[in-house]
Design a protein around this motif. Sequence first.
Motif, PDB file in Angstrom:
ATOM      1  N   GLY A 295       0.763  -1.239   0.000  1.00 33.32           N
ATOM      2  CA  GLY A 295       0.000   0.000   0.000  1.00 33.32           C
ATOM      3  C   GLY A 295       0.792   1.287   0.000  1.00 33.32           C
ATOM      4  N   ARG A 296       2.047   1.262  -0.439  1.00 34.60           N
ATOM      5  CA  ARG A 296       2.832   2.502  -0.428  1.00 34.60           C
ATOM      6  C   ARG A 296       2.270   3.546  -1.381  1.00 34.60           C
ATOM      7  NH1 ARG A 296       9.233   0.954   0.015  1.00 34.60           N
ATOM      8  NH2 ARG A 296       9.135  -0.042   2.060  1.00 34.60           N
ATOM      9  N   LEU A 297       1.935   3.121  -2.604  1.00 36.64           N
ATOM     10  CA  LEU A 297       1.348   4.079  -3.535  1.00 36.64           C
ATOM     11  C   LEU A 297      -0.031   4.504  -3.061  1.00 36.64           C
ATOM     12  CD1 LEU A 297       1.397   5.667  -6.181  1.00 36.64           C
ATOM     13  CD2 LEU A 297       0.528   3.615  -7.342  1.00 36.64           C
ATOM     14  N   LEU A 298      -0.794   3.588  -2.511  1.00 38.57           N
ATOM     15  CA  LEU A 298      -2.124   3.930  -2.011  1.00 38.57           C
ATOM     16  C   LEU A 298      -2.042   5.037  -0.961  1.00 38.57           C
ATOM     17  CD1 LEU A 298      -3.654   0.350  -1.597  1.00 38.57           C
ATOM     18  CD2 LEU A 298      -4.151   2.014  -3.404  1.00 38.57           C
ATOM     19  N   ARG A 299      -1.033   4.967  -0.118  1.00 39.53           N
ATOM     20  CA  ARG A 299      -0.897   5.988   0.931  1.00 39.53           C
ATOM     21  C   ARG A 299      -0.642   7.362   0.316  1.00 39.53           C
ATOM     22  NH1 ARG A 299       3.315   5.051   5.752  1.00 39.53           N
ATOM     23  NH2 ARG A 299       4.815   5.201   4.062  1.00 39.53           N
ATOM     24  N   LEU A 300       0.172   7.418  -0.738  1.00 41.56           N
ATOM     25  CA  LEU A 300       0.414   8.692  -1.412  1.00 41.56           C
ATOM     26  C   LEU A 300      -0.851   9.193  -2.104  1.00 41.56           C
ATOM     27  CD1 LEU A 300       3.919   8.003  -3.014  1.00 41.56           C
ATOM     28  CD2 LEU A 300       3.423   9.298  -0.937  1.00 41.56           C
ATOM     29  N   LEU A 301      -1.580   8.282  -2.736  1.00 34.78           N
ATOM     30  CA  LEU A 301      -2.813   8.681  -3.421  1.00 34.78           C
ATOM     31  C   LEU A 301      -3.840   9.232  -2.442  1.00 34.78           C
ATOM     32  CD1 LEU A 301      -3.191   5.611  -5.834  1.00 34.78           C
ATOM     33  CD2 LEU A 301      -2.520   7.934  -6.485  1.00 34.78           C
ATOM     34  N   LEU A 302      -3.901   8.639  -1.269  1.00 31.82           N
ATOM     35  CA  LEU A 302      -4.887   9.059  -0.278  1.00 31.82           C
ATOM     36  C   LEU A 302      -4.634  10.477   0.219  1.00 31.82           C
ATOM     37  CD1 LEU A 302      -7.378   7.838   1.075  1.00 31.82           C
ATOM     38  CD2 LEU A 302      -5.899   7.029   2.922  1.00 31.82           C
ATOM     39  N   LYS A 303      -3.389  10.941   0.108  1.00 28.89           N
ATOM     40  CA  LYS A 303      -3.060  12.296   0.539  1.00 28.89           C
ATOM     41  C   LYS A 303      -3.496  13.358  -0.470  1.00 28.89           C
ATOM     42  CE  LYS A 303       1.065  10.941   3.166  1.00 28.89           C
ATOM     43  NZ  LYS A 303       2.549  11.080   3.262  1.00 28.89           N
ATOM     44  N   ARG A 308     -10.598  10.860  -5.927  1.00 25.09           N
ATOM     45  CA  ARG A 308     -11.833  10.700  -5.150  1.00 25.09           C
ATOM     46  C   ARG A 308     -12.142   9.241  -4.863  1.00 25.09           C
ATOM     47  NH1 ARG A 308     -16.026  11.432  -7.411  1.00 25.09           N
ATOM     48  NH2 ARG A 308     -15.431  11.659  -9.594  1.00 25.09           N
ATOM     49  N   GLU A 309     -11.720   8.343  -5.760  1.00 27.61           N
ATOM     50  CA  GLU A 309     -11.956   6.909  -5.555  1.00 27.61           C
ATOM     51  C   GLU A 309     -10.664   6.152  -5.843  1.00 27.61           C
ATOM     52  OE1 GLU A 309     -15.181   5.277  -7.742  1.00 27.61           O
ATOM     53  OE2 GLU A 309     -14.874   3.241  -6.993  1.00 27.61           O
ATOM     54  N   ILE A 310     -10.177   5.411  -4.853  1.00 28.09           N
ATOM     55  CA  ILE A 310      -8.901   4.705  -4.950  1.00 28.09           C
ATOM     56  C   ILE A 310      -9.143   3.240  -4.625  1.00 28.09           C
ATOM     57  CG2 ILE A 310      -6.532   4.584  -4.087  1.00 28.09           C
ATOM     58  CD1 ILE A 310      -7.072   7.521  -3.002  1.00 28.09           C
ATOM     59  N   VAL A 311      -8.720   2.354  -5.522  1.00 32.30           N
ATOM     60  CA  VAL A 311      -8.918   0.919  -5.318  1.00 32.30           C
ATOM     61  C   VAL A 311      -7.581   0.208  -5.465  1.00 32.30           C
ATOM     62  CG1 VAL A 311     -10.019  -1.178  -6.170  1.00 32.30           C
ATOM     63  CG2 VAL A 311     -11.305   0.974  -6.111  1.00 32.30           C
ATOM     64  N   ALA A 322      -1.387  -6.166   5.145  1.00 40.59           N
ATOM     65  CA  ALA A 322      -0.318  -5.208   5.437  1.00 40.59           C
ATOM     66  C   ALA A 322      -0.694  -3.810   4.950  1.00 40.59           C
ATOM     67  CB  ALA A 322       0.989  -5.667   4.785  1.00 40.59           C
ATOM     68  N   ALA A 323      -1.345  -3.732   3.780  1.00 36.78           N
ATOM     69  CA  ALA A 323      -1.779  -2.434   3.250  1.00 36.78           C
ATOM     70  C   ALA A 323      -2.811  -1.800   4.172  1.00 36.78           C
ATOM     71  CB  ALA A 323      -2.341  -2.611   1.847  1.00 36.78           C
ATOM     72  N   SER A 324      -3.726  -2.606   4.665  1.00 31.72           N
ATOM     73  CA  SER A 324      -4.745  -2.097   5.587  1.00 31.72           C
ATOM     74  C   SER A 324      -4.099  -1.525   6.843  1.00 31.72           C
ATOM     75  CB  SER A 324      -5.724  -3.211   5.950  1.00 31.72           C
ATOM     76  OG  SER A 324      -6.703  -2.744   6.842  1.00 31.72           O
ATOM     77  N   ASP A 325      -3.074  -2.234   7.357  1.00 31.43           N
ATOM     78  CA  ASP A 325      -2.372  -1.732   8.543  1.00 31.43           C
ATOM     79  C   ASP A 325      -1.622  -0.446   8.230  1.00 31.43           C
ATOM     80  OD1 ASP A 325      -3.274  -3.875   9.995  1.00 31.43           O
ATOM     81  OD2 ASP A 325      -1.464  -5.072   9.722  1.00 31.43           O
ATOM     82  N   ARG A 326      -0.944  -0.416   7.089  1.00 28.93           N
ATOM     83  CA  ARG A 326      -0.165   0.767   6.725  1.00 28.93           C
ATOM     84  C   ARG A 326      -1.059   1.997   6.569  1.00 28.93           C
ATOM     85  NH1 ARG A 326       4.753   1.381   4.357  1.00 28.93           N
ATOM     86  NH2 ARG A 326       4.930  -0.838   3.891  1.00 28.93           N
ATOM     87  N   ILE A 340     -11.359   4.951  -0.334  1.00 29.27           N
ATOM     88  CA  ILE A 340     -10.408   3.891  -0.627  1.00 29.27           C
ATOM     89  C   ILE A 340     -10.991   2.518  -0.335  1.00 29.27           C
ATOM     90  CG2 ILE A 340      -9.316   4.021   1.662  1.00 29.27           C
ATOM     91  CD1 ILE A 340      -6.628   3.521   0.091  1.00 29.27           C
ATOM     92  N   LYS A 341     -10.616   1.545  -1.181  1.00 30.59           N
ATOM     93  CA  LYS A 341     -11.106   0.186  -1.041  1.00 30.59           C
ATOM     94  C   LYS A 341      -9.987  -0.772  -1.451  1.00 30.59           C
ATOM     95  CE  LYS A 341     -15.137  -0.495  -2.789  1.00 30.59           C
ATOM     96  NZ  LYS A 341     -16.214  -0.699  -3.803  1.00 30.59           N
TER      97      LYS A 341
END
Length: 465
Positions: A295-303, A308-311, A322-326, A340-341
């Motif tokens: 989830g490293r890229l997901l964390r950047l996208l969430l910022k 508006r929608e990240i999967v 691990a992504a859920s925890d991160r 995010i999903k």
Amino acid sequence: MLLTITTTREPADDLGFLLHKHPARFQSYDLAFGRARVFYPEVGPDRCSACLMVDVDPVGLVRGKGGGEGLLGQYVNDRPYAASSLMSVAMAEVFRTAMRGRCDARPGLAETPMPLSARIDVLPVRGGEPFLRSVFEPLGYAIEATRHPLDPTFPDWGESRYFSVEISAETTLARLLTQLYVLIPVFDDAKHYFVGEAEMEKLLARGVGWLDSHPQRDEIARRYLRHRPSLYREALARLAPETPAIAEDVEEPSARVEEAVESSMSLNDQRLGSVLGVLRGAGASRVLDLGCGEGRLLRLLLKEPQFREIVGVDVSVRALEAASDRLHLDRLPENQAARIKLLHGSLTYRDRRLEGFDAAACVEVVEHLDPPRLAAFERAVFEFARPATVVLTTPNREYNVTWENVGPDRLRHSDHRFEWTRAEFLAWAEAVASRFGYSARFLAVGPEDPTLGPPTQMGVFARGR
């Protein structure tokens, strides 16, 4: 403020297609601090010039808190006349599509190097002509610079910090515009707006393929980020080859093995910054991270509020945990959690949950697939999911010789089923783009060796209409 772009590549009036601005029209654009105008002073088959003129409203600038220091300085300053961060903002607004390297009317033209020159009247340069040359010449530009006196009627007063500058090179228009966008505020060493983390990400994205190896990299980053020490240090950690990667709190063993090879250059950070920059530049709102891992890229996208929608999708349940925890999904505010999903799924099967997205990222994933499964991956992503933009990164095998623990005969990671050379990746990407109705362009990620190329190669696929 005036920026003039000229080409002599015939037919030179193709410049209008590249800039997405018709040569026969005088076009005007409203900005937060004034108005930008585009016009063509000369148009012909052998020479064509386009001008971007920016008229700054000093009062409007003060209302936007972008004036100089002090009460008088807010109204009496060089902002209406000298190229600065205001010019960069105008370029990003007016030439947005050209800076992305798109030219639908002339396919392939945007990626074709051509003789181009850019003239800036007037550019404030803190550091004088030596600094001016030390920035442009390593990028391959020839420079003509004329320094203006403080007052022509009083020559004893000496020279000012203002120059008329013309740079020229055989390059692409997108590269020229992008480098000017970054460097104009660097010469001025000032910005008219708050500099935060978003500006750092912008610098990393716009600097892909040239900033990391630039001899003035440190000074460019320092000035661009307005001497913000924390941002500057983080930017260098992601740009500088000698800076070790910062350990993350949750990692799978396979990720640690692969990053041990690349950690000396923070290559993973550079990859993610480059991918983020492309997704942001594509104007995407709904984004897939295919093979999202921890989830490293997901964390950047969430910022980024833009997304508006990240999967995130991964075949590994452990990676998704691990992504859920991160991402701390169980503690996110309701409005953030709704964006995010995480999905469990394979990238080699059609999945209707992945259809209809603006963009998809596939970061260091394809090399983990068995070659016989590539065709299934291609159909799942490019035929069925079919996002408007696909950003895909993969190792460049040619670069492996630079690492002692890899060498020319081994793959970068034991779980890689293959690694492509630049020619192999180019052939695969162009074949996929042709088969499924996409166009493809290619970017380098990481320090680029003149013989071996970059450590990571990126393909950006844009769906045809």
